[in-house]
Enzyme design. Structure first.
Site, PDB file in Angstrom:
ATOM      1  N   ASN A 138     -10.487 -16.571  12.217  1.00 35.07           N
ATOM      2  CA  ASN A 138      -8.934 -17.512  12.442  1.00 35.07           C
ATOM      3  C   ASN A 138      -9.430 -18.729  12.898  1.00 35.07           C
ATOM      4  OD1 ASN A 138      -6.860 -18.271  13.906  1.00 35.07           O
ATOM      5  ND2 ASN A 138      -6.768 -16.650  15.535  1.00 35.07           N
ATOM      6  N   ASN A 143      -0.754 -20.655  14.359  1.00 36.86           N
ATOM      7  CA  ASN A 143       0.188 -19.835  13.485  1.00 36.86           C
ATOM      8  C   ASN A 143      -0.054 -18.419  13.882  1.00 36.86           C
ATOM      9  OD1 ASN A 143      -2.235 -18.979  11.960  1.00 36.86           O
ATOM     10  ND2 ASN A 143      -2.102 -20.703  10.826  1.00 36.86           N
ATOM     11  N   ASP A 144      -0.812 -18.218  15.095  1.00 35.44           N
ATOM     12  CA  ASP A 144      -0.896 -17.035  15.624  1.00 35.44           C
ATOM     13  C   ASP A 144       0.312 -16.248  16.041  1.00 35.44           C
ATOM     14  OD1 ASP A 144      -3.495 -17.109  15.162  1.00 35.44           O
ATOM     15  OD2 ASP A 144      -4.198 -17.082  17.147  1.00 35.44           O
ATOM     16  N   GLY A 164      -4.704 -12.373  13.070  1.00 39.92           N
ATOM     17  CA  GLY A 164      -4.613 -13.827  13.234  1.00 39.92           C
ATOM     18  C   GLY A 164      -5.497 -14.507  12.246  1.00 39.92           C
ATOM     19  N   ASP A 166      -6.554 -16.596   8.921  1.00 38.01           N
ATOM     20  CA  ASP A 166      -5.862 -17.539   8.104  1.00 38.01           C
ATOM     21  C   ASP A 166      -6.768 -17.978   7.025  1.00 38.01           C
ATOM     22  OD1 ASP A 166      -6.865 -19.468   9.719  1.00 38.01           O
ATOM     23  OD2 ASP A 166      -5.253 -19.299  11.321  1.00 38.01           O
ATOM     24  N   ASP A 331      -2.950  -5.933  -8.789  1.00 34.42           N
ATOM     25  CA  ASP A 331      -2.692  -4.952  -8.211  1.00 34.42           C
ATOM     26  C   ASP A 331      -1.921  -3.523  -8.876  1.00 34.42           C
ATOM     27  OD1 ASP A 331      -3.166  -3.483  -5.604  1.00 34.42           O
ATOM     28  OD2 ASP A 331      -1.099  -3.355  -5.644  1.00 34.42           O
ATOM     29  N   GLU A 360      -6.464  -3.690 -11.878  1.00 34.40           N
ATOM     30  CA  GLU A 360      -6.906  -2.705 -11.091  1.00 34.40           C
ATOM     31  C   GLU A 360      -6.629  -1.395 -11.651  1.00 34.40           C
ATOM     32  OE1 GLU A 360      -6.584  -0.660  -6.598  1.00 34.40           O
ATOM     33  OE2 GLU A 360      -4.715  -1.605  -7.478  1.00 34.40           O
TER      34      GLU A 360
END
Length: 618
Positions: A138, A143-144, A164, A166, A331, A360
């Protein structure tokens, strides 16, 4: 005219005028670049009754090929052709008209700064570090808490909550990763996931053109890319084409009913990739695999819709140009429409011939995994153009090799057999090999916290063919087995990534002696690999495992590296006579990990449960 009639007439006139008002709410891609190899661009324009508008474009070098309306009147798809020789950067006016109403959109064509010919992409010379940004570090407390989002506040107490972490936290740890020997970063998806639950992992995208504000937004992502590139590190974006989040703005007002695979009642995919290549597969199984939803909150996108297909392809190109990306990890590659995926690969490689791309393919079958790779035309009328896959077969073989007793086809023999299957690939050096990731148990736990097995596995990973990938925390022996009911076990925070953490394992002072030994082993070998031509791009030759030992070589005209693994619980005396075709002319060696010099090579002593990595010297 009485007051009541006047008010009614005024209300009608105001409504008529309002109906003529044209208010575009979105246009995607939000801007584009001149000089692209594919001159065609389709713009998605969204707004109330925007589909009723007439469109025109008057800009040198740009031709409006057509405007397509769908069953939803709130969408208009504009097909443009941009002449590379004539079009110049600037604001291109797009005029929309409906009745007497008229609006002009200034659509920006930017000057292209990315030069595809100068891109290296992600290659076998790299070491990829996979991290989950919400759980890594964090770096920006601001931006939390992002009001307006469905999970607005960070909470470190819940496994499905945002913790949190980032992008600023990643930026602040680039020096740590660079020193460790990492050359490329793969972050779990960073695009907005504005979902009410479990939004931290990133695999339920709700906006394809926005990085999640709780990670720092688009500006932070560009800063990360620029900061990484300044250190010579590359950036891989994790993309999802099979599905999106049910809170995606497009899901709130579908452009067309066939934008997704509709369901009267929820049907989950069967997750069986071999169905696509199975000559005996039932239609019911095939339909469920391809059209079933990945989960209740993840609508299954229908890439056979041509507008959606172009939307996804252009979005991927946009992010490469915008953030100067070096590669894509795709993905759930087996789940989208495979003809679309072939088109996507071809389109991206047309623009960026050296872009790193790997899909994947999580399956137990060697054949099923290879079927998706480029060059495989068996039982399909197209080439996938997919350069590389996540090599689960090597992953499974390595775990067996380190956990089983040695045998004809057990233990270390598993690695020999797995690599012998590389004939199925056009270029197996483009496959991504790994010990673990965010969806499986951590490697140290998978080998029962056996430190010797840890070193054998990591040593193999960093000396075998392909592109090695490690999961964050591997270097400090982070552990835990995977539990579908408790994702936190393998997606935990990196200790020291949050202000006020009781221990900081980014620093040597915070590590236990065993963790420091693991870190030193990792760092030593990773940094050696960084400069070793044989390990980065050299050929591979392996010898049949015997008596609990397995030997292979990585070599090129400049360098030869010999790797010997001993699975036995006792010391092994290894005669090197049978390896003469690769050792001829060499008289000495240097142990890559310890630095010890070997003055003779006729017989090697291999410690119990060990890997020995030697650079041969003439």
């Amino acid at each position: 005219m009485n007051l009541q009639r006047f008010l009614l007439l005024a209300s009608w006139l105001w409504g008529a005028l309002w109906a003529q008002d044209i208010r575009p709410q979105r246009i995607e891609p939000p801007f584009w670049w001149d000089g692209m190899r594919n001159p065609e661009l389709e713009l998605l324009v969204y707004g109330e009754q925007i589909g009723d508008c007439r469109a025109s474009v008057a800009y040198p070098g740009v031709t409006l090929l057509g405007a397509t309306r769908t069953e939803n009147p709130n969408y208009l798809f504009l097909s443009l052709r941009i002449d590379t020789a004539l079009a110049q950067p600037g604001l291109m006016p797009i005029v929309l008209e409906r009745g007497a109403a008229r609006v002009t959109i200034g659509y920006e064509l930017k000057a292209r700064s990315l030069r595809p010919e100068s891109m290296e992409g992600v290659t076998s010379g790299d070491l990829i570090y996979l991290l989950m940004p919400d759980r890594f570090a964090n770096g920006d407390a601001a931006n939390d808490n992002v009001p307006g989002m469905l999970q607005p506040k960070a909470s470190r107490t819940g496994q499905y909550q945002r913790h949190g972490g980032d992008l600023q936290g990643v930026i602040q740890r680039l020096g740590y990763l660079d020193d460790l020997g990492v050359t490329a970063l793969w972050l779990n998806p960073v695009l907005e996931n504005n979902q009410p639950r479990e939004s931290y992992h990133g695999y339920a995208v709700t906006d394809h053109y926005r990085v999640d504000a709780r990670l720092g937004g688009n500006d932070a992502y560009v800063r990360l890319a620029d900061s990484a590139h300044a250190r010579g590190m590359k950036l891989v974006q994790d993309m999802v084409f099979n599905h999106c989040g049910n809170e995606h703005w497009l899901m709130k007002d579908l452009p067309a009913r066939d934008w997704i695979h509709q369901q009267d009642t929820f049907r989950k995919t069967n997750y069986r990739a071999p169905i696509l290549s199975d000559p005996y597969a039932s239609k019911a199984d095939y339909d469920l695999m391809v059209n079933g939803w990945f989960d209740t909150h993840m609508p299954d996108l229908n890439q056979q819709n041509p507008h959606l297909a172009r939307y996804l392809i252009q979005n991927s190109i946009w992010w490469v140009e915008y953030a100067k990306l070096d590669g894509y990890r795709i993905d759930t590659y087996a789940y989208p429409d495979q003809v679309f995926m072939a088109d996507w690969n071809r389109a991206l490689l047309r623009e960026y011939p050296h872009l790193g791309i790997f899909g994947e393919i999580w399956d137990q079958s060697f054949a099923a995994q290879a079927w998706f790779a480029e060059g495989q035309r068996l039982h399909k009328p197209y080439d996938s153009h997919l350069p590389g896959v996540t090599d689960f077969q090597i992953h499974f073989a390595l775990l067996d090799a380190l956990n089983q007793n040695f045998g004809w086809s057990e233990g270390l023999a598993k690695l020999y057999i797995a690599l012998a299957g590389d004939y199925q690939y056009v270029d197996p050096m483009k496959n991504v090999v790994f010990l673990d990731n965010h969806d499986v148990g951590r490697f140290y736990s998978a080998v029962k916290e056996d430190f010797n097995a840890y070193k054998m596995g990591l040593g193999f990973l960093l000396t075998t063919r392909g592109i090695p990938q490690v999961y964050y925390g591997t270097e400090i022996l982070m552990k835990n087995n995977f539990d579908w009911g408790n994702h936190d076990k393998v997606r935990e925070e990196f200790p020291g990534g949050w202000p006020g953490d009781k221990v900081n394992k980014f620093a040597a002072a915070g590590r236990t002696p065993q963790e420091q030994a693991a870190f030193t082993f990792f760092r030593t070998l990773a940094n050696y690999r960084r400069t070793s031509s044989a390990l980065r791009t050299g050929k591979l030759m392996q010898f049949v495992p015997e008596n609990g030992t397995y030997v292979y070589f990585r070599y090129d005209p400049k360098q030869t590296v010999m790797v010997a693994m001993n699975q036995q619980s006792t010391e092994a005396k290894l005669s090197t006579a049978r390896f003469a075709e690769r050792m001829q002319g060499f008289t000495r060696a240097r142990d890559v990990v310890t630095g010890k010099e070997l003055s003779s090579l006729g017989q090697l002593t291999l410690p119990p449960r060990s890997i020995t990595i030697l650079e041969l010297v003439r």
